[in-house]
Design an enzyme around this catalytic site. Sequence first.
Site, PDB file in Angstrom:
ATOM      1  N   LYS A 170      -8.135 -10.214  -7.592  1.00 24.90           N
ATOM      2  CA  LYS A 170      -9.127 -10.558  -6.416  1.00 24.90           C
ATOM      3  C   LYS A 170     -10.108  -9.564  -6.596  1.00 24.90           C
ATOM      4  O   LYS A 170      -9.966  -8.367  -6.714  1.00 24.90           O
ATOM      5  CB  LYS A 170      -8.446 -10.336  -5.209  1.00 24.90           C
ATOM      6  N   LYS A 180     -13.766  -4.407  -2.955  1.00 29.89           N
ATOM      7  CA  LYS A 180     -14.721  -3.212  -2.888  1.00 29.89           C
ATOM      8  C   LYS A 180     -14.324  -2.215  -3.413  1.00 29.89           C
ATOM      9  O   LYS A 180     -14.844  -1.100  -3.873  1.00 29.89           O
ATOM     10  CB  LYS A 180     -14.928  -3.072  -1.494  1.00 29.89           C
ATOM     11  N   LYS A 211       0.702  -1.279  -0.040  1.00 31.06           N
ATOM     12  CA  LYS A 211       0.118   0.011  -0.142  1.00 31.06           C
ATOM     13  C   LYS A 211       1.078   1.178   0.056  1.00 31.06           C
ATOM     14  O   LYS A 211       0.690   2.314  -0.842  1.00 31.06           O
ATOM     15  CB  LYS A 211      -1.002  -0.066   1.030  1.00 31.06           C
TER      16      LYS A 211
HETATM   17  N1  AQP Z   1     -12.458 -11.575  -3.705  1.00 31.74           N
HETATM   18  C1  AQP Z   1     -12.484 -12.155  -2.412  1.00 31.74           C
HETATM   19  N2  AQP Z   1     -12.690 -13.543  -2.156  1.00 31.74           N
HETATM   20  C2  AQP Z   1     -12.821 -14.026  -0.940  1.00 31.74           C
HETATM   21  N3  AQP Z   1     -12.896 -13.248  -0.065  1.00 31.74           N
HETATM   22  C3  AQP Z   1     -12.970 -12.164  -0.072  1.00 31.74           C
HETATM   23  N4  AQP Z   1     -12.853 -11.037   0.727  1.00 31.74           N
HETATM   24  C4  AQP Z   1     -12.561  -9.904   0.175  1.00 31.74           C
HETATM   25  N5  AQP Z   1     -12.475 -10.106  -0.921  1.00 31.74           N
HETATM   26  C5  AQP Z   1     -12.807 -11.506  -1.184  1.00 31.74           C
HETATM   27  C6  AQP Z   1     -12.826 -11.273   2.254  1.00 31.74           C
HETATM   28  O1  AQP Z   1     -13.807 -10.612   2.986  1.00 31.74           O
HETATM   29  C7  AQP Z   1     -13.675 -10.021   4.101  1.00 31.74           C
HETATM   30  C8  AQP Z   1     -13.534  -8.593   4.138  1.00 31.74           C
HETATM   31  O2  AQP Z   1     -12.368  -7.952   4.564  1.00 31.74           O
HETATM   32  P1  AQP Z   1     -11.846  -6.383   4.391  1.00 31.74           P
HETATM   33  O3  AQP Z   1     -13.226  -5.655   4.401  1.00 31.74           O
HETATM   34  O4  AQP Z   1     -11.087  -6.149   5.802  1.00 31.74           O
HETATM   35  O5  AQP Z   1     -11.158  -6.201   3.539  1.00 31.74           O
HETATM   36  P2  AQP Z   1     -10.649  -6.754   2.254  1.00 31.74           P
HETATM   37  O6  AQP Z   1     -10.220  -8.247   2.301  1.00 31.74           O
HETATM   38  O7  AQP Z   1      -9.526  -5.971   1.461  1.00 31.74           O
HETATM   39  O8  AQP Z   1     -11.822  -6.838   1.029  1.00 31.74           O
HETATM   40  P3  AQP Z   1     -12.123  -5.880  -0.237  1.00 31.74           P
HETATM   41  O9  AQP Z   1     -13.329  -6.156  -0.431  1.00 31.74           O
HETATM   42  O10 AQP Z   1     -11.054  -6.189  -1.052  1.00 31.74           O
HETATM   43  O11 AQP Z   1     -12.083  -4.502   0.531  1.00 31.74           O
HETATM   44  P4  AQP Z   1     -11.007  -3.278   0.255  1.00 31.74           P
HETATM   45  O12 AQP Z   1     -11.376  -2.760  -1.183  1.00 31.74           O
HETATM   46  O13 AQP Z   1     -11.774  -2.324   1.240  1.00 31.74           O
HETATM   47  O14 AQP Z   1      -9.708  -3.628   0.483  1.00 31.74           O
HETATM   48  C9  AQP Z   1     -12.239 -10.705   4.392  1.00 31.74           C
HETATM   49  O15 AQP Z   1     -12.522 -11.822   5.262  1.00 31.74           O
HETATM   50  C10 AQP Z   1     -11.708 -11.013   3.025  1.00 31.74           C
HETATM   51  O16 AQP Z   1     -10.768 -12.250   3.253  1.00 31.74           O
END
Ligand code: AQP
Length: 332
Positions: A195, A198, A112
């Site tokens: 992946k 969000k 990051k």
């Molecule tokens: N693509 C994915 N496949 C499977 N699991 C996923 N998770 C996220 N994306 C996938 C799981 O969702 C939870 C969310 O964790 P988070 O909100 O702390 O952030 P993250 O993992 O970084 O999820 P995002 O959606 O990609 O959010 P942003 O964009 O905000 O960083 C975790 O349990 C993760 O494993």
Amino acid sequence: KPRLYSGMQPSADSLQIGNYIGALMQWRDLQDSYDAYFSVVDLHALTQPNDPAELRAKTRRTAAQYIAAGIEPSRSTLYVQSHVSAHSELAWALSTITGFGEAGRMTQFKDKSARYGADATNVGLFTYPVLMAADILLYQTDVVPVGDDQKQHIELTRDLAERFNSRYGQTFTVPTPVIQRDTARIYDLQNPTAKMSKSAESDAGVLWLLDEPAKSAKKIMRAVTDSEGVVRFDREAKPGVSNLLVIYAALSGRQIASIEDEYAGRGYGDFKKGLAEVVVSEFEPVRERALALLDDTAELDRVLAENAGRAASVANRTLSDVYDRMGLLRRV
Ligand code: AQP
């Protein structure tokens, strides 16, 4: 019952299907066998730029989606991280036993900060894993279900727990990570080697839990595939089709092989139509429940407050032991 902790950042108006399959569906099933704590980690979300009113809305929306997906606030403890001040307080205490080099080795921080540049990288991003350790350790957590991208943070959490225990006496349960299966990882529909996230740059490859069903169906019909025309799982050669198969299998509870058989000799159009039906019928009731919960924010806030009270009573006990053992003079 053993204790379980997990959380998600309120970083968008809606969760995406990766969050649903990779986290919420598993959390829902784990509620039976664990004393589960599920947090909307708004303090973590502060490490990204946020509009204050939007962050508040996203926090409620994330909590509503937890409940709509089947996390029961009467059975599990579902709360907003900043409602329990012990998270920030324990994070400070733990930061004093965390090495600067140790924190600097976290690959998520390295990625990051390289992306943002030094001036746009805040100290909160650097100490993020320490706050995450505090989240987990406050509840004497036995297991933490996470994606494999969080493995290193859980290792740090375990190291900090062991270090504290050996320096100050047994205080923390050392948690065990439950790393989700590879097949629980969902990829972007337009870029199926990345992946699904969000915070993806383009919306076209992301299936949002709260989107209009017709919109999700359209995105599935436009998902990237390949020119072979055969519905079969091969992550290397056919990442697009494999990703769609994983989503299909996860939501329908079927084996990938049985879905391959069903669509043998049929084109991708049929397969995508079938998947769109599965996604829409899974999402529709979740979406409706979430929107209904968001219609009555006073009730939602009441539930969150009650759950935060429950969380705080456990968290404050741990924090008080920590302060005591570290030699902070307790107020009489
Ligand atoms: N693509 C994915 N496949 C499977 N699991 C996923 N998770 C996220 N994306 C996938 C799981 O969702 C939870 C969310 O964790 P988070 O909100 O702390 O952030 P993250 O993992 O970084 O999820 P995002 O959606 O990609 O959010 P942003 O964009 O905000 O960083 C975790 O349990 C993760 O494993």
